[in-house]
Structure formats: structure tokens, C-alpha cells
Design an enzyme around this catalytic site. Sequence first.
Site, short mmCIF file in Angstrom:
data_model
loop_
_atom_site.label_atom_id
_atom_site.label_comp_id
_atom_site.label_asym_id
_atom_site.label_seq_id
_atom_site.Cartn_x
_atom_site.Cartn_y
_atom_site.Cartn_z
N GLY A 1 54.78 41.46 51.42
CA GLY A 1 55.07 40.45 52.34
C GLY A 1 54.38 40.40 53.48
N GLU B 1 55.59 44.89 60.47
CA GLU B 1 56.13 46.22 60.30
C GLU B 1 56.58 46.06 58.91
OE1 GLU B 1 58.85 48.73 59.79
OE2 GLU B 1 60.09 47.84 61.55
N CYS C 1 63.93 51.39 58.69
CA CYS C 1 62.58 51.45 58.61
C CYS C 1 62.11 52.85 58.71
CB CYS C 1 61.80 50.66 59.46
SG CYS C 1 62.63 49.22 60.09
P1 NAP Z 1 60.29 40.91 52.07
O1 NAP Z 1 60.55 40.55 50.53
O2 NAP Z 1 59.19 41.22 52.57
O3 NAP Z 1 60.89 39.48 52.75
C1 NAP Z 1 61.04 39.29 54.15
C2 NAP Z 1 60.63 37.95 54.67
O4 NAP Z 1 59.44 37.64 54.32
C3 NAP Z 1 61.70 36.95 53.99
O5 NAP Z 1 61.81 35.84 54.87
C4 NAP Z 1 60.68 36.54 52.86
O6 NAP Z 1 60.97 35.26 52.34
C5 NAP Z 1 59.31 36.37 53.44
N1 NAP Z 1 58.27 36.76 52.64
C6 NAP Z 1 58.17 37.77 51.51
N2 NAP Z 1 57.09 37.63 50.84
C7 NAP Z 1 56.43 36.80 51.41
C8 NAP Z 1 54.93 36.21 51.26
N3 NAP Z 1 54.16 36.53 50.20
N4 NAP Z 1 54.67 35.17 51.78
C9 NAP Z 1 55.51 34.58 52.83
N5 NAP Z 1 56.53 35.02 53.07
C10 NAP Z 1 57.18 36.04 52.20
O7 NAP Z 1 61.46 41.95 52.49
P2 NAP Z 1 62.99 42.14 52.34
O8 NAP Z 1 63.63 41.12 51.55
O9 NAP Z 1 63.39 42.57 53.29
O10 NAP Z 1 63.11 43.53 51.38
C11 NAP Z 1 62.28 43.53 50.24
C12 NAP Z 1 61.83 45.20 50.38
O11 NAP Z 1 60.97 45.24 51.31
C13 NAP Z 1 62.62 46.30 50.40
O12 NAP Z 1 62.90 46.69 49.00
C14 NAP Z 1 61.80 47.32 50.76
O13 NAP Z 1 61.04 48.04 50.14
C15 NAP Z 1 61.01 46.44 51.98
N6 NAP Z 1 61.59 46.64 53.24
C16 NAP Z 1 60.87 47.53 54.08
C17 NAP Z 1 61.21 47.24 55.66
C18 NAP Z 1 61.02 48.37 56.40
O14 NAP Z 1 61.22 48.29 57.56
N7 NAP Z 1 59.96 49.49 56.03
C19 NAP Z 1 62.38 46.84 55.95
C20 NAP Z 1 62.97 45.55 55.11
C21 NAP Z 1 62.27 45.34 53.55
P3 NAP Z 1 62.36 34.95 51.51
O15 NAP Z 1 63.61 34.75 52.42
O16 NAP Z 1 61.82 33.70 50.58
O17 NAP Z 1 62.53 36.30 50.66
#
Ligand code: NAP
Length: 519
Positions: free
Chosen positions: A242, A262, A299
Site C-alpha cells: 500500500g 511507514e 510496527c
Molecule cells: P494496508 O492494506 O496497507 O491499508 C492501509 C490503508 O491504505 C487503508 O486505508 C487502505 O485502504 C489503504 N491502501 C492499501 N493499499 C492501497 C493502495 N494500493 N492504494 C491506495 N490505498 C491503499 O494495511 P492494513 O490494512 O493496515 O494491513 C495489511 C497488512 O499491512 C498487514 O497484514 C501487515 O502486513 C501490514 N501492516 C504493517 C504495519 C507496520 O507498521 N509495519 C502496520 C499495519 C499493517 P482500505 O481501507 O481500502 O483497505
Amino acid sequence: MESSLIGYSRGDASAKTFQATNPANGEELPTNYAMASEEEVMDACRLANQASIPLSQISGAEKAVFLRTLADGIAAIVENLVPVMTAETGLPEPRVRAETGRTCGQLRMFAKLVEEGHWVDARIDRAQPNREPLPKPDLRAMLRPIGPVAVFCASNFPLAFSVAGGDSASAWAAGCPVIVKAHHAHPGTALLVGQVVVSTLKKCEWPEGAFSLMFGEGRSVGQSLVKNAQIKAVGFTGSRAGGRALFDLANAREEPIPVFAEMSSINPVFLLPGMNRERIEEFTTGLMGSATLGVGQFCTNPGIVFHPGGEFGDKLISAYVEKMKSVESCPMLHQGICESYKQGLSSLASCEGVKVEYEFESECDGKSSYAGPCVLRTSIADFSRDSSMMEEVFGPSTLLVSYDSVDQLLDLVQYLEGQLTVSIFGEKQDLKSQELLIDHLELKAGRILFNQFPTGVEVCEAIVHGGPYPATTDGRSTSVGTGAVLRFARPVCYQGFPDDWLPAELKEGNPLSINRCEV
Ligand code: NAP
């Protein structure tokens, strides 16, 4: 039916809707949220753009009043937040209360920062009209707000890194309007806080464009925001995919803008060869606490431990497995996170040379999203052969990697990706003998710890919550602590302006009595 907050107005409630799901039982929660349309995104951006100049002229003292009033307003709704946030995230009540406290604390920290005013980094170079061979002009520089910021709510911090969390607080502190994209997993929590932001704006008589909250999908609403020419920076916490997608999108714009994403970090822990064997018990207790805190959804979760092999390693593994067996499974934040945890563990387990020592079977079946701990082991030789083992597995798992010599660690460190944290455990005297290794580790992380675990990030002046890619998209920044404000400001130099026109921070008499660099 609920809809987006666009300045002081509400979005169209007849649009396509979505509902949040309770990760503890898979049930859809009753409230429908209307997704923002393309026009609504444009309206929010237009309002934010209109608010940019008035906000940039608000004094530090006035910003402090806004940030403190907002903190008081959020603290006052904690009883409303508890049922909504626990149902949307599966997080327990004490965590909701603690995160409310952290969110309010961050807002108050930025209030103090802007009230003191030193953060603007004022630099005064006085004119020297008689300088030879050329006169020197009067030059005065300070940090000024960058403009409207798009903030993406983080799934794992529904308050502290969401609507009025660290990204928004630091953007407002810098004097920037904020448009928040709510996370699909916790829209009700976002709305409760968003309504407090709107009432605080009204109370403090700030321009309405200083805040909007958009519901909808990342790929439509989120991407439209990042592509909008009025947006001048992005704050994001989430997945590498993302964050990277948004970074690429922002760089492909006609006017590229900074993205402070991040993303992923495995936060490696290194046990130095001289570490006292008597400390294994204390170390494994601490590691278990850190690796399973919040179901491993931080994180800074320590995902990989490099330890001496042989007898030391055997003792460490059996002590750690015993401890992890006592950890119960708990709901993860949403089904997607639970599924990617399960998937990540199965990929790791299928790597050559990896053995699963203990695994609590996770349930991501659409009815519930429960995950339990997992301990895997491998050798540094196998680890070095397969870079996929370096990928973040977001959840309560630990990969224990045994090594035979520090030279193996030195080879490995060259290939280690950027991290939020690197933790080193050992005796004080080992720091000197392993200086080279530690120097290399410093190149890889934003925060380097000695005999301490990385979770429980302190929110303060000196904290660095950042690191080289892929920990973040900009290793020069921090998203936690007062330094976070610098992401949303840029230096502007005023040359030759009369004193009465200059911002108070740069006036000759220093009316705000701030620290300045004066030549
Ligand atoms: P995410 O899928 O990256 O989503 C975070 C935000 O970004 C959401 O609002 C999402 O929209 C949006 N988003 C995601 N992909 C996008 C794209 N290609 N274009 C535009 N916007 C986009 O993260 P998550 O839902 O929190 O968790 C998924 C995975 O992320 C976890 O399994 C983990 O691996 C990782 N994660 C890592 C951390 C860290 O700090 N290292 C923290 C949280 C998550 P939507 O609302 O439509 O989904």
C-alpha cells in the site's frame, strides 16, 4: 447511515456503502458508511486548499489552543470510544483507554512544541551593506507549512495513528490542513473522533477546510486524494504494498509530492556472542512479551532473533517455546491481517532449512480472526540463501536464527533491509569488541537499542520512528515524537523584507523569544 465529513458538511449518504466487521466473531456491525465520491474528494481538497493560507498565518499560541482543546474533546468521549473501537478491532478496553491517552498526549506534546516555537528553525543572516567585494543582503529563513496533507488511518492504531493521531497532529502543528482517509476496519472510531475535530474547529474558529474525513476504498478514494493537485504531502502507516503504491503514485504526478509511508520492518534482535548464558530466562520472558504484545500487531514487533548456536541456542529455543506455549490466541485487527499472518507463516515454514518449533493454529475463517503465537528456527546459512525470510510476518511469530561466528553476521548485515529498529543484547564490554557489527547495524535502522526490546515506543523529543526503506519511504523522517512535524514543513527564506512585514519568528527584536541561529 453515516457519510464523510467534508469540512462542516456531510457527504452524500445515498452512495455505495460498507460496514465494519467484528474480528472476534465475524459479524457485520450495524452502521452503514457511504463511500465518498470523486466529487466529494475534490470538494474536500478544494476546501483544504482554501484553508492553507489562513492556517499558515495562525500563531503557535493559537495552534496550541486548538490542539489542547482537541485533546480535551477526545479524552471526554473515551466512554463512547470503548464499545465502538473494541467491536471494530477486537482490541481490549484497557488498550482503547491507553491509546486514547496516548493520542491526547501527542496532541498536547505538539501544543507545547508550537507554543514554544523553536521548532521553526529560525536562521537570521543580517545584511552587510559594506561587505567587499559585494554587499551581503539580509536573509532570514524558517520552516513554513507545506500545504494540505492526506493522512491514511492505520489499522493497528485506530486512534494514535488515525484521524487525530500523530500524522494529523504534526500536520496541524505545522499549520497544514488535513484530509483523512478512514481505514475500512474502524470507520465508527474514525467518525467519533472526526466529529470532535469538527466541533473543535468551530470552537476555535479555524477554517472548515482544515479537516475532512473520507470514507471509501484506498484504491479509489485514497488514490484520488494522492493524485489531487491540491494535496502537497502524504502520511501513511500500513503495508509495504500500500505504501509503495501511494509513493509511486505521488512520484508519477505532474508535481511529485513527498510521501511519508511507514511500512514493513522485521526489527531484528542480535544476541552478541558474549551474552551471559544466565540471562536466557530473563531474555525469553522479555521477548515473549514484546513479540506477542497486541497480538504482534505493532510496527516494532521483533520478528527475527539472531543468536549464538550450539548449547546456547538449544537452551534459548526450548526456553522460548515453553514461554510462547502459555500465550493465548486473540482476535487480530481484521480478517485480511489474519489471513496474511497465516500466509506469511506458511511461506516461512516452506523455506528450506526452516523448522516450526511451535504453532498455535490460527482461525481466519470469516467467522473469526483469531491468531496465536508461532516459533520457527533456522540457521544463518539457510537464512542468507533465501531473502524471502526477511519479509515481515505481521503477527505474534518469531524466527530464531542461529549463527556460528560474528563474520556470518557481518556478511548478513550487508543484505539486511532497512528497519525501524535493531536491538542488540549482550554485555557492556561486547559493545567495544563488536564495534564493526554495531556500526553496520546503525546504517540499517532508525532506532538502535541495547538490552531493551523495541515495542512500547516512547512519544517524546528524541524518539525516531523511521528508518531506511522499506521501513519507510523517507529514512530522513520520524512519524513519532516532536520531530514528526518536520515532515510537513519546508524552509522559506525571506530576502530584503522590512522588519514589520516579517513573521514574528524572524523579526529583529525576537518578540517570541525563541532560540534562533543568528549571524
Ligand atoms: P494496508 O492494506 O496497507 O491499508 C492501509 C490503508 O491504505 C487503508 O486505508 C487502505 O485502504 C489503504 N491502501 C492499501 N493499499 C492501497 C493502495 N494500493 N492504494 C491506495 N490505498 C491503499 O494495511 P492494513 O490494512 O493496515 O494491513 C495489511 C497488512 O499491512 C498487514 O497484514 C501487515 O502486513 C501490514 N501492516 C504493517 C504495519 C507496520 O507498521 N509495519 C502496520 C499495519 C499493517 P482500505 O481501507 O481500502 O483497505
